[in-house]
Design an enzyme around this catalytic site. Sequence first.
Site, short mmCIF file in Angstrom:
data_model
loop_
_atom_site.label_atom_id
_atom_site.label_comp_id
_atom_site.label_asym_id
_atom_site.label_seq_id
_atom_site.Cartn_x
_atom_site.Cartn_y
_atom_site.Cartn_z
N GLU A 76 0.81 -1.21 0.00
CA GLU A 76 0.00 0.00 0.00
C GLU A 76 0.85 1.27 0.00
OE1 GLU A 76 -3.31 2.62 0.42
OE2 GLU A 76 -3.13 0.55 -0.27
N ASP A 77 1.93 1.29 0.80
CA ASP A 77 2.63 2.56 1.07
C ASP A 77 4.06 2.62 0.54
OD1 ASP A 77 0.39 3.54 2.39
OD2 ASP A 77 1.02 2.71 4.30
#
Length: 707
Positions: A76-77
């Site tokens: 996700e990051d």
Amino acid sequence: MIDVDDLISLVRTYNPKTNEDLIRKAYDYGALMHKGQKRHSGKPYFTHPAEVAALLTEQRLDDATIITALLHDTIEDTKSTYAEIEKRFGKEIAELVDGVTKLTNLQLSSTETKQAENFRKLFMAMSKDLRVILVKLADRLHNMRTIKHMRPEKQVQKSRETMDIYAPLAGRMGMHWMREELEDLSFRVLNPEARASIIRRFITLQKETGNLVPKITEDIQAELAQAAVEADVFGRAKKPYSIWRKMEEKKQGFSRLSDIYGFRVITKSEEDCYRVLGAIHQRWRSVPGRFKDYISQPKSNGYRSIHTTVSGRDGKRVEVQIRTRQMNEVAEAGVAAHWSYRDGVRVENPFAVDPATWISNMTERFEQAEDHDEFLEHVKLEMYSDQVFCFTPKGEVVKLPRGATPLDFAYIIHTRIGHSCVGAKVDGMRVPLWTRLRNGQSVEIITAEGQRPQPTWMDIAITGRARSAIRKSLREEDRDRFIKLGRELTRVAFEHVGKKATDKALKTAAKELRLENIAQLLEFVGSTELSAREVVGVLYPDLADRHDEDEVDAQKSVIGLPDGFSVKRAPCCQPVPGERIVGIKYKGAGVFVHAIACEALVELDDQPDRWVDLHWNAGRHAANNAVTLNVTIGNNFGVLGRICTLIGEQKANISDMHFIDRKPDYFRILIDVDVRDAEHLHAVTTAIEADSDVASIDRHRDISCKP
């Protein structure tokens, strides 16, 4: 931040055979991917995944779950991908990390139809591997523990989402310690004044009585020693949010709330559980209605325990939970107990529930849902409620969600029994169909040939199974009636904006709404699945916007009234526009409009010829619907004047007021307030309730005032 050696040490305490190299590799990879990223606190971002992994070691989970926690934000990051995770750590871990990523992207706090879609995705993710949810819950717990570093509006959003979604989910999975902490952390943000007040009162109570926990613990240990039962006793004061919830449910102040202490007795065998129960009940008086045996009737998540409440030292109520060590492991870990390790091998706990079976039982209850709203309704009922256990006349046990009614009971037995239900007996006594069932009650369903489901049943049944069956039957049996009512509703709505509901207009509206034909359009309007105002809005959006601005004629406030009948609001329940209603014919007095849950209707169960299906007219109603509010206020200077001002600020009028109780420190007052509708009433009560000198407020309904 916990370093990798300390993390591995935590895992090795319960799993000496852990793959130390793989955990170290995941730790280093996660730290590398998150390098340079910061949390709101200013700390390195990787402190978060590392702490989440440490949290999961407390549940003694397997290596794959610990590694997933370390990597759960990488896709996700960071620049990491599913393919790279799979290449480095294997397909199982890649799928778990991907599952957590997808859950993170769900907007679970949405109130739109998307919320139902997201719940479907959530349960799909759970059905693939429940460990995804375990990581997500630990992720949320650590975020809530560090929430003070977020912006205030973000704190409120996350806390509300936690209170509404994640805390109930943890409870439903049997992880009660996590549910309690999530609730209390959310409570700290959402209502800090109430939480601080409870803590202050607790401190004051301890100063007055001393710390009762060790004293009561000694009392229980003495009784067990006398009964020759070996067991460990643990006690604690309940969490602030738990106390607050009890205060709200019971409408009691802190000083009147007695069961604020909880104790747990851990025995060596199931037989000892019942011996402990006997010893406690012989020593202290049990509180009626507070005994539950979840050993003989376990919860669906595997929870087993005996619960009882007794009047202990100084008359204080004390809740006692009694269970074995293995039962306690399941009570602490819930469904997660399936993955728990001890001494390097997975624990074979006979009470642990197979997660695949648990999630299968959960999701099969939702499969009958025909649309998103219905699915969401099923999920909330199953997720946010505990269960009650009732008996058939033959002694068979029936599990129902808390708040279920005899009608739900009937449909659990068989759809045919539900359809033909005309009444019920609980413990041998005739009761109305909307009675809420309690644990241990015996329920007998009374049926009659020719009986069919009634529209009002939708407001009585709460289980997805019953509501789906009722809705389907109503659609089949009452289609003609719905079409007739729908035609009348649309006619009135069109006339209200100066138009006519011609067949061509209705056909065009049906086409725009992607419905098959006019009949289906009218059926949906008549069954309240679609409002007549929405139909007008499809064809004449500008006129529909003005629709709410025009006031409804008081003589046409309800639709569905038989020709030649006048209509009045029933004084016993004082229904207002926006609430579900039914009409009752009274000889020589016309039709009285009752709220669907009015207790006066129980006497009319056997007189269906007097019942009339009514609906409130759409549009803005005049503020002339009197509702009586029961308000308790502090006896302080200027409070009553302030309450009257608050009501006036909400554009509501006070038509009457009576003091019904006067005490040195508080007053109880019945205030008649004239409101437009349910939304207006809610605005008035919310404004009053927010005042610091208002102890309680609720609607006053007087059954003796029935027509």
